[in-house]
Enzyme design. Structure first.
Site, short mmCIF file in Angstrom:
data_model
loop_
_atom_site.label_atom_id
_atom_site.label_comp_id
_atom_site.label_asym_id
_atom_site.label_seq_id
_atom_site.Cartn_x
_atom_site.Cartn_y
_atom_site.Cartn_z
N ARG A 102 3.29 4.31 2.30
CA ARG A 102 2.84 3.14 1.52
C ARG A 102 2.63 3.61 0.10
O ARG A 102 1.81 4.50 -0.15
CB ARG A 102 1.55 2.56 2.09
CG ARG A 102 0.88 1.59 1.14
CD ARG A 102 -0.23 0.79 1.76
NE ARG A 102 0.31 -0.23 2.67
CZ ARG A 102 -0.38 -1.26 3.13
NH1 ARG A 102 -1.64 -1.42 2.79
NH2 ARG A 102 0.18 -2.14 3.95
N HIS A 129 7.75 -5.41 1.95
CA HIS A 129 6.85 -5.06 3.06
C HIS A 129 7.57 -5.38 4.38
O HIS A 129 7.20 -6.31 5.10
CB HIS A 129 5.55 -5.86 2.93
CG HIS A 129 4.39 -5.32 3.73
ND1 HIS A 129 4.49 -4.20 4.54
CD2 HIS A 129 3.10 -5.75 3.84
CE1 HIS A 129 3.32 -3.98 5.11
NE2 HIS A 129 2.46 -4.90 4.71
N GLN A 132 5.65 -5.75 7.83
CA GLN A 132 4.90 -7.00 7.97
C GLN A 132 5.83 -8.14 8.33
O GLN A 132 5.52 -8.97 9.19
CB GLN A 132 4.17 -7.31 6.65
CG GLN A 132 3.37 -8.60 6.69
CD GLN A 132 2.17 -8.51 7.62
OE1 GLN A 132 1.37 -7.59 7.50
NE2 GLN A 132 2.03 -9.46 8.54
N ASP A 220 0.22 -15.40 0.52
CA ASP A 220 -0.29 -14.04 0.34
C ASP A 220 -1.20 -14.07 -0.89
O ASP A 220 -1.21 -15.05 -1.64
CB ASP A 220 0.90 -13.07 0.14
CG ASP A 220 0.49 -11.60 0.05
OD1 ASP A 220 -0.65 -11.28 0.46
OD2 ASP A 220 1.28 -10.78 -0.44
N CYS A 260 -0.37 -12.42 5.81
CA CYS A 260 -0.29 -10.99 6.20
C CYS A 260 -1.66 -10.32 6.23
O CYS A 260 -1.83 -9.30 6.89
CB CYS A 260 0.65 -10.26 5.26
SG CYS A 260 0.08 -10.21 3.55
N ARG A 288 1.92 -6.54 14.35
CA ARG A 288 2.26 -5.35 13.55
C ARG A 288 2.43 -4.15 14.47
O ARG A 288 3.36 -3.36 14.34
CB ARG A 288 1.13 -5.04 12.54
CG ARG A 288 0.97 -6.04 11.41
CD ARG A 288 2.15 -6.03 10.46
NE ARG A 288 2.40 -4.73 9.89
CZ ARG A 288 1.77 -4.22 8.81
NH1 ARG A 288 0.87 -4.94 8.19
NH2 ARG A 288 2.07 -3.02 8.34
N1 NVA Z 1 1.00 -8.46 -1.56
C1 NVA Z 1 -0.09 -7.70 -0.98
C2 NVA Z 1 0.17 -7.45 0.46
C3 NVA Z 1 -0.93 -6.68 1.16
C4 NVA Z 1 -0.61 -6.41 2.59
C5 NVA Z 1 -0.24 -6.38 -1.73
O1 NVA Z 1 0.76 -5.75 -2.05
O2 NVA Z 1 -1.38 -6.00 -2.01
N1 CP Z 2 -0.99 -6.69 5.95
C1 CP Z 2 -1.20 -5.38 5.71
O1 CP Z 2 -0.26 -4.62 5.43
O2 CP Z 2 -2.49 -4.99 5.82
P1 CP Z 2 -3.13 -3.60 5.34
O3 CP Z 2 -3.02 -3.59 3.83
O4 CP Z 2 -4.53 -3.64 5.83
O5 CP Z 2 -2.34 -2.47 5.93
#
Ligand code: NVA
Ligand code: CP
Length: 301
Positions: A102, A129, A132, A220, A260, A288
């Site tokens: 990540r 992502h 997800q 989101d 998500c 997930r």
């Molecule tokens: N768009 C959000 C998704 C988190 C799972 C982010 O990147 O923070």
């Molecule tokens: N939706 C998601 O990826 O959650 P986290 O940021 O908690 O991993």
């Protein structure tokens, strides 16, 4: 399929294959049927951003598959002190069997795949992502039975989630509609991909138009990780892009709502809509685990 870097890389058949295996693994878990496909394998999990779901679902999933998950915070790795990703990839390839990462830039994930020789799984970048969205597709199919004739709509920021949903949704055969402010549209590479699907894709800045007749509504956060300083500006830009009762009234009777998570209640979604659809949203979160286990089995078994 050697890696999971972005939805654009997957064929429709590969997506359906992953979803089918995810359904099977979910069934096996619920019925106490062991499935140690990754016995003796190790997954390194590199996190340059916070996570609840991704970390815990990968870690638990790897354990359920008989393997060993290794949590690697970038604060503790030499990557955090500037060691190039190319070198990290070549070193880790000699110790472990797969990497979930990540991070911010998509290029970093693509570089890991290019320089290492083990499967790389994208656990979220600023661009996309995919884990997800595989879980989202699994959830939609679980609740609706099939993707045939479904309209999915995304309301809000043309961000990593929007990008992956557009690609994943179109590839499995749904119509996709997205409502976002002009300054927050998805990048050109995504819009170019979507254009090939003709009138199965629509982009508008009217949330009501996007939600009209939809079977699935998705949103989101308005400020993603790394955009905290712009949060106030974004709150203004996205006023009106909220999933609320008024918007739900435009959708099909019995439409699903997905998020998500983490969610900001009363920003992108009202508390009322969130709680009315909590069973779908938390099944999505659970999925997930199953979807990622399927990805790990496909890549690492
Ligand atoms: N768009 C959000 C998704 C988190 C799972 C982010 O990147 O923070
Ligand atoms: N939706 C998601 O990826 O959650 P986290 O940021 O908690 O991993």
């Amino acid at each position: 399929m050697k890696h999971l870097l972005k939805m654009l890389d997957l064929s429709s058949e590969e997506i359906i294959d992953i979803l089918n295996l995810a359904d099977q693994l979910k069934y096996e878990l619920k019925h106490g049927i062991p499935h140690p496909h990754l016995k003796g394998k190790t997954l390194g999990m590199i996190f340059q951003k916070a996570s609840t779901r991704t970390r815990v679902s990968f870690e638990t999933g790897m354990y359920q598959l008989g393997g060993y998950p290794l949590f690697l915070s970038s604060n503790d790795l030499q990557i955090g002190r500037g060691e190039p990703v190319q070198d990290t990839a070549r070193v880790l390839s000699r110790y472990i069997d797969g990497i979930m990462i990540r991070t911010f830039e998509q290029k970093e994930v693509e570089d890991l795949a290019e320089y290492g020789n083990i499967p790389i799984i994208n656990g979220l970048t600023d661009f996309c992502h995919p884990c997800q969205v595989l879980a989202d597709l699994m959830t939609i199919r679980e609740f609706k039975g099939s993707f045939d004739g479904l309209k999915m709509c995304f309301i809000g920021d043309g961000n990593n989630m929007a990008n992956s949903l557009i690609v994943g949704g179109l590839k499995v055969g749904m119509s996709v509609s997205i409502a976002c402010p002009d300054d927050y549209q998805p990048p050109k590479v995504i819009l170019d991909f979507a254009k090939e699907y003709g009138d199965k894709f629509e982009m508008t800045n009217s949330p009501k138009q996007a939600a009209k007749g939809a079977d699935v509504l998705i949103t989101d956060v308005w400020a993603s990780m790394g955009q905290e300083e712009e949060a106030e500006k974004r709150r203004k830009a996205f006023a009106g892009y909220q999933i609320n009762d008024e918007l739900i009234a435009e959708a099909k009777e019995g439409a699903m709502v997905l998020h998500c998570l983490p969610a900001h209640r009363e920003e992108e979604i009202t508390e009322k809509v969130f709680e009315a659809h909590a069973n779908e949203i938390f099944e999505e979160a659970e999925n997930r685990l199953h979807a990622q286990k399927a990805v790990m089995v496909k890549l690492m078994a």
